[in-house]
Structures are given as structure tokens and as C-alpha cells.
Design a protein around this motif. Structure first.
Motif, PDB file in Angstrom:
ATOM      1  N   ASP A 107       0.822  -1.212   0.000  1.00  0.00           N
ATOM      2  CA  ASP A 107       0.000   0.000   0.000  1.00  0.00           C
ATOM      3  C   ASP A 107       0.856   1.262   0.000  1.00  0.00           C
ATOM      4  O   ASP A 107       1.127   1.843  -1.044  1.00  0.00           O
ATOM      5  CB  ASP A 107      -0.963  -0.015   1.190  1.00  0.00           C
ATOM      6  N   TRP A 108       1.310   1.714   1.148  1.00  0.00           N
ATOM      7  CA  TRP A 108       2.024   2.985   1.243  1.00  0.00           C
ATOM      8  C   TRP A 108       3.314   3.000   0.431  1.00  0.00           C
ATOM      9  O   TRP A 108       3.592   3.969  -0.273  1.00  0.00           O
ATOM     10  CB  TRP A 108       2.327   3.290   2.708  1.00  0.00           C
ATOM     11  N   LEU A 109       4.090   1.922   0.512  1.00  0.00           N
ATOM     12  CA  LEU A 109       5.379   1.942  -0.184  1.00  0.00           C
ATOM     13  C   LEU A 109       5.206   1.862  -1.693  1.00  0.00           C
ATOM     14  O   LEU A 109       5.983   2.456  -2.443  1.00  0.00           O
ATOM     15  CB  LEU A 109       6.267   0.810   0.320  1.00  0.00           C
ATOM     16  N   ALA A 110       4.179   1.159  -2.148  1.00  0.00           N
ATOM     17  CA  ALA A 110       3.905   1.124  -3.586  1.00  0.00           C
ATOM     18  C   ALA A 110       3.549   2.515  -4.103  1.00  0.00           C
ATOM     19  O   ALA A 110       3.972   2.923  -5.195  1.00  0.00           O
ATOM     20  CB  ALA A 110       2.774   0.142  -3.875  1.00  0.00           C
ATOM     21  N   LEU A 111       2.784   3.275  -3.315  1.00  0.00           N
ATOM     22  CA  LEU A 111       2.453   4.649  -3.710  1.00  0.00           C
ATOM     23  C   LEU A 111       3.701   5.521  -3.729  1.00  0.00           C
ATOM     24  O   LEU A 111       3.898   6.337  -4.640  1.00  0.00           O
ATOM     25  CB  LEU A 111       1.415   5.228  -2.748  1.00  0.00           C
ATOM     26  N   GLY A 112       4.549   5.357  -2.707  1.00  0.00           N
ATOM     27  CA  GLY A 112       5.794   6.117  -2.672  1.00  0.00           C
ATOM     28  C   GLY A 112       6.659   5.840  -3.884  1.00  0.00           C
ATOM     29  O   GLY A 112       7.228   6.759  -4.484  1.00  0.00           O
ATOM     30  N   LYS A 113       6.743   4.581  -4.274  1.00  0.00           N
ATOM     31  CA  LYS A 113       7.589   4.233  -5.413  1.00  0.00           C
ATOM     32  C   LYS A 113       7.041   4.790  -6.728  1.00  0.00           C
ATOM     33  O   LYS A 113       7.803   5.075  -7.653  1.00  0.00           O
ATOM     34  CB  LYS A 113       7.754   2.710  -5.484  1.00  0.00           C
ATOM     35  N   THR A 114       5.726   4.966  -6.794  1.00  0.00           N
ATOM     36  CA  THR A 114       5.155   5.643  -7.966  1.00  0.00           C
ATOM     37  C   THR A 114       5.668   7.075  -8.064  1.00  0.00           C
ATOM     38  O   THR A 114       5.924   7.586  -9.157  1.00  0.00           O
ATOM     39  CB  THR A 114       3.620   5.652  -7.871  1.00  0.00           C
ATOM     40  N   LEU A 115       5.852   7.719  -6.912  1.00  0.00           N
ATOM     41  CA  LEU A 115       6.258   9.125  -6.888  1.00  0.00           C
ATOM     42  C   LEU A 115       7.741   9.316  -7.140  1.00  0.00           C
ATOM     43  O   LEU A 115       8.151  10.401  -7.554  1.00  0.00           O
ATOM     44  CB  LEU A 115       5.866   9.750  -5.542  1.00  0.00           C
ATOM     45  N   TRP A 116       8.570   8.320  -6.862  1.00  0.00           N
ATOM     46  CA  TRP A 116       9.991   8.510  -7.162  1.00  0.00           C
ATOM     47  C   TRP A 116      10.427   7.676  -8.362  1.00  0.00           C
ATOM     48  O   TRP A 116      11.575   7.278  -8.495  1.00  0.00           O
ATOM     49  CB  TRP A 116      10.886   8.239  -5.946  1.00  0.00           C
ATOM     50  N   THR A 117       9.471   7.487  -9.307  1.00  0.00           N
ATOM     51  CA  THR A 117       9.785   6.829 -10.571  1.00  0.00           C
ATOM     52  C   THR A 117      10.808   7.650 -11.347  1.00  0.00           C
ATOM     53  O   THR A 117      10.840   8.875 -11.264  1.00  0.00           O
ATOM     54  CB  THR A 117       8.498   6.671 -11.413  1.00  0.00           C
ATOM     55  N   HIS A 118      11.631   6.958 -12.113  1.00  0.00           N
ATOM     56  CA  HIS A 118      12.628   7.634 -12.946  1.00  0.00           C
ATOM     57  C   HIS A 118      11.935   8.648 -13.874  1.00  0.00           C
ATOM     58  O   HIS A 118      10.869   8.363 -14.425  1.00  0.00           O
ATOM     59  CB  HIS A 118      13.394   6.599 -13.777  1.00  0.00           C
TER      60      HIS A 118
END
Length: 213
Positions: A107-118
Motif C-alpha cells: 500500500d504505502w510503499l507502492a504509492l511512494g515508489k510511484t512518486l519517485w519513478t525515474h
């Protein structure tokens, strides 16, 4: 290419400045294990392919193992190095923590990783949705952090190792939490960021030069 000359409790961490590498640095600091770091950026040296066929980071190496998935790294260190354990003692409690950790990552970490995509693959519409969803979810669940010293527990554990590097990055992700509604969460952040292990995870670790690899 394993580092056969290393002592059994000395590690080399191939890492970048991203979230997953931060998690492993914090994990090593909380377990109080000695390590040196090879900081990598976009370039991937040839020796990395020998350690991790996917060329992803981080990669944790000592004289007899090469590990390159965050959960596997955690499970290995938790089993191999019994001091400063990050899981509880009973099977039921350990299973509950693993479920909480899985939910954090999903949940939270998947959303975070969307935001720091290359930047090359960054989707602004998807990122805006992720930012709002993450902010709303953290705000809604902030009262949970008033119940315990750490995340759903009175003892610092694996979930905290996963969560604190995400919370540290919220300002860079453009996520601002409302102070009044999120006071328990913000107080949790302060406690976590004040831990010596977390401070150490932000400081440069001893670096390896190319001729030391």
C-alpha cells in the motif's frame, strides 16, 4: 564475485541513494553490523552482474552470500545475526508483523515508489493520484500511531525499518501532512528520526574504491 577475505560479520553494500538502499542501511545499523558501501548511480559495473543478474540495487555481499531483494536480506540477517532482533519471539507474533510489513509494502510503499519513478517513465496523472492517496491514507490512519511507541508495537521492528525511510522522503515527494490531524504520526516520525541508527543510515558509510572491489 563474493568477498572471500571479509570477516563473517563484515558486509559490502552496493547501493544508490534510493529508498530500498536506505532500508538496508537502516537494517544494518539497527542490527549493528559492520559494512562498507559501494555507491552506484546510473552506471552498473560488470561485477554487479556476477552478484545480481537483475542489476538492481541494493545488493548485500559478504564472503559467502550475495543477496539482492530487500525482504530476503532482512530474513537472512534476522536469522543469521540473532542480536538486536526485529521480529517478536512467537510464531503468531512474527506472522502478524510479516503481514503488516507486506501491507506496508503493498500500500504505502507502492504509492511512494510511484512518486519517485525515474523521470523518463514518470506519469504525472498517476503520480498526482498516488500523492493524494498516500496523503489521505496516512492522515486517516495517523491515530493508530498514538497506541504504541512504534508502528503497532512497543518495540522497534521490521515495519519501522520499512516505514521510516518513506516518511523521511515525504517532503521531497511533495506530501505535506496536516499537523493537527497527524500529530501522533508526526511524533512517531520524530522518535524514529532521533534514533542513532537512523541518523547513521543518513551519514556516509565507509566507501569502497574500485581497486578495493
Amino acid at each position: 564475485m563474493l568477498h572471500s577475505s571479509l570477516p563473517p560479520t563484515q558486509f559490502v553494500l552496493y547501493a544508490d541513494d534510493g529508498y530500498d538502499s536506505h532500508v538496508v542501511r537502516l537494517l544494518l545499523e539497527e542490527k549493528r553490523l559492520a559494512y562498507q558501501m559501494r555507491l552506484l548511480h546510473d552506471d552498473r559495473p560488470e561485477e554487479l552482474a556476477e552478484l545480481n543478474p537483475y542489476l538492481s540495487l541494493p545488493v548485500l555481499v559478504n564472503r559467502d552470500v550475495s543477496l539482492y531483494e530487500t525482504n530476503i536480506i532482512f530474513e537472512y540477517l534476522e536469522e543469521r545475526h540473532q542480536a538486536y532482533k526485529l521480529l517478536p519471539t512467537t510464531p503468531k507474533e512474527r506472522a502478524n508483523v510479516r503481514l503488516l510489513a507486506w501491507r506496508l509494502q503493498r500500500d504505502w510503499l507502492a504509492l511512494g515508489k510511484t512518486l519517485w519513478t525515474h523521470p523518463d517513465s514518470f506519469d504525472e496523472k498517476k503520480a498526482a493520484h498516488a500523492k493524494k492517496t498516500l496523503s489521505d491514507s496516512l492522515t486517516t490512519l495517523a491515530p493508530l500511531f498514538a497506541r504504541h511507541e512504534y508502528f503497532m508495537s512497543d518495540e522497534f521492528g521490521w515495519c519501522d525499518v520499512l516505514l521510516l525511510p518513506l516518511l523521511w522522503r515525504l517532503p521531497k515527494l511533495g506530501v505535506t501532512l496536516p499537523a493537527t490531524l497527524c500529530r501522533p504520526l508526526l511524533e512517531y516520525q520524530e522518535r524514529g528520526f532521533a534514533r542513532q541508527a537512523f541518523k547513521n543510515s543518513l551519514a556516509p558509510a565507509p566507501m569502497l574504491d574500485d581497486d578495493e572491489i
